[in-house]
Design an enzyme around this catalytic site. Structure first.
Site, PDB file in Angstrom:
ATOM      1  N   VAL A  23      35.487  27.094  47.614  1.00  0.00           N
ATOM      2  CA  VAL A  23      34.694  26.171  46.783  1.00  0.00           C
ATOM      3  C   VAL A  23      35.150  24.736  47.037  1.00  0.00           C
ATOM      4  CG1 VAL A  23      34.281  25.413  44.392  1.00  0.00           C
ATOM      5  CG2 VAL A  23      34.100  27.848  44.969  1.00  0.00           C
ATOM      6  N   ILE A 127      38.466  44.025  40.511  1.00  0.00           N
ATOM      7  CA  ILE A 127      38.821  45.223  41.282  1.00  0.00           C
ATOM      8  C   ILE A 127      37.965  46.411  40.859  1.00  0.00           C
ATOM      9  CG2 ILE A 127      41.191  44.439  41.645  1.00  0.00           C
ATOM     10  CD1 ILE A 127      41.925  46.851  39.667  1.00  0.00           C
ATOM     11  N   ASP A 128      37.299  46.295  39.705  1.00  0.00           N
ATOM     12  CA  ASP A 128      36.495  47.419  39.211  1.00  0.00           C
ATOM     13  C   ASP A 128      35.161  47.569  39.949  1.00  0.00           C
ATOM     14  OD1 ASP A 128      38.430  48.013  37.407  1.00  0.00           O
ATOM     15  OD2 ASP A 128      37.453  47.059  35.700  1.00  0.00           O
TER      16      ASP A 128
END
Ligand code: F6P
Length: 320
Positions: A23, A127-128
Site C-alpha cells: 500500500v 488464516i481462517d
C-alpha cells in the site's frame, strides 16, 4: 495531496506487513500520503497514528504479525464508537481508509461507511480464509504450511508408536484450514463444522484402516467443531487404540509469510490503492480464479463462502 489511512484489524495474519508495504509503496509514488493507524480500530478511536514512508516499510515483507499492531475493539462495535471513528477520520484529514483484516473487520468497515463519506477499501487477511468474495486470504497459505509441517513431525511419532493422533487446527467457525491441511497431510479423516459430526463413522473408518494394515492414523479437526476431547474419548473407548490429542493453537497465526501469502499481499495492497485512486467505494479486493476482482463490502458481509465438500470426499478417497 490526498491522505490514505491504513489499519490492520482483528486477528493478525502472516502477510499483513507485506500488504502494508505494498500500500505504502504504491500510494506514495502516486502522490498520496499514508497514515498508519495503530492497534486496529482502537487506534482510530484514540488517534494513535503515524505517518508511514517508503523506508519505514523496508525489511517488513518477511515478518509475520503486523507492525501497526491490532486489536479486537469492543468500543468500535457500538454506534457511538463508529461515530467517533468517523469523526477522527475527519479530524485527521483522512480521505480514504484501507482496512486489512477478516470478516469482523469488514463488518466494522461497512458500519463506518454508513456514517462517513470517504472510500473504504478492504484487503482480506485471515488464516481462517472464511471471507466471501475471495477464493483465498492473506495468511491462509502460511497457516496451512505451518500446520502441515507440524503434522509431518507428529506423523513420525504416530508411526513409531502406532497411535491415532487427533490434531486440532484453528478455524473458529469454518473448516477451510482443516480441509486444506487435512487433505495435504493425508489425514484419515477431516472433521469440519460444515458437516454433521458422525463419530460412529469415524471409528468405523479407523477400524477399517487398521484391518487393512495401517499402523497409525491422523485425524484433523477444526477448532470450530468443538468438543475435540470428546472425539478423542470416543475413539479410545470404541476402537481401543492409543489416541493422543494435539492442538496446534497460535503457532498457526505466526511466522514468516510464505511466497504465496506475500504475493497475494503485494497484489491486494497495490490494487487497493488503485481502487482509491479511481474513487471506488466500500469494496473489498479479492482473488477469483486467479484474477483480481472486487466485491462490495455489503456482499462480503452478507454472504457465506462455501466449503468445497468435494475436497473432503477426495481426501477420504485418497486415504485408503
Ligand atoms: O485468526 C482467526 C482465529 O485464528 C480463529 O481461528 C481463532 O479461533 C481466533 O482467531 C482466536 O483469536 P483470538 O484469540 O485473537 O480471539
Amino acid at each position: 495531496m490526498k491522505r490514505i489511512g491504513i489499519v490492520t484489524s482483528g486477528a493478525d495474519a502472516p502477510g499483513m506487513n507485506a500488504a502494508i508495504r505494498a500500500v505504502v509503496r504504491t500510494a506514495i509514488p502516486l502522490g498520496f500520503e499514508v497514515l498508519g493507524i495503530k492497534r486496529g480500530y482502537a487506534g482510530l478511536l484514540n488517534n494513535e497514528m503515524q505517518r508511514l514512508n517508503l523506508r519505514l516499510v523496508g525489511s517488513v515483507i518477511h515478518l509475520g504479525g503486523t507492525i501497526l499492531g491490532t486489536e479486537r475493539c469492543k468500543e468500535f462495535m457500538t454506534d457511538e464508537g463508529v461515530r467517533k471513528a468517523a469523526e477522527n477520520l475527519e479530524v485527521n484529514a483522512i480521505d480514504a481508509l484501507i482496512v486489512i483484516g477478516g470478516d469482523g473487520s469488514f463488518r466494522g468497515a461497512l458500519d463506518l461507511s454508513g456514517v462517513c463519506d470517504i472510500p473504504i477499501i478492504g484487503i482480506p487477511a485471515t488464516i481462517d480464509n472464511d471471507v466471501a468474495g475471495t477464493d483465498t486470504t492473506i495468511g491462509f497459505d502460511t497457516a496451512v504450511n505451518t500446520a502441515l509441517s507440524a503434522i509431518d513431525k507428529i506423523r513420525d511419532t504416530a508411526m513409531s508408536h502406532g497411535r491415532v493422533f487427533v490434531v486440532e487446527v484453528m478455524g473458529k467457525k469454518r473448516g477451510f484450514l482443516a480441509l486444506e491441511v487435512g487433505l495435504t497431510a493425508g489425514a484419515e479423516k477431516i472433521i469440519v463444522p460444515e458437516e454433521k459430526r458422525d463419530l460412529g463413522m469415524v471409528c468405523d473408518r479407523l477400524k477399517e484402516s487398521h484391518n487393512k494394515g495401517k499402523r497409525y492414523s491422523i485425524i484433523v479437526i477444526a477448532e470450530g467443531v468443538g468438543k475435540t476431547q470428546e472425539v478423542v474419548d470416543v475413539i479410545r473407548t470404541t476402537c481401543g487404540y492409543e489416541v493422543r490429542l494435539t492442538s496446534l493453537g497460535y503457532i498457526q497465526r505466526g511466522g514468516s509469510p510464505t511466497a504465496r501469502s506475500r504475493l497475494l499481499a503485494s497484489l491486494f495492497g497495490s490494487e487497493a490503492v488503485k481502487m482509491v485512486l479511481n474513487d471506488e467505494r466500500n469494496k473489498m479486493v479479492g482473488l477469483k480464479k486467479d484474477r483480481i476482482e472486487s466485491r462490495s463490502l455489503k456482499y462480503v458481509c452478507e454472504s457465506e463462502k462455501p466449503l468445497d465438500l468435494n475436497l473432503l470426499r477426495l481426501a477420504e478417497e485418497l486415504a485408503i
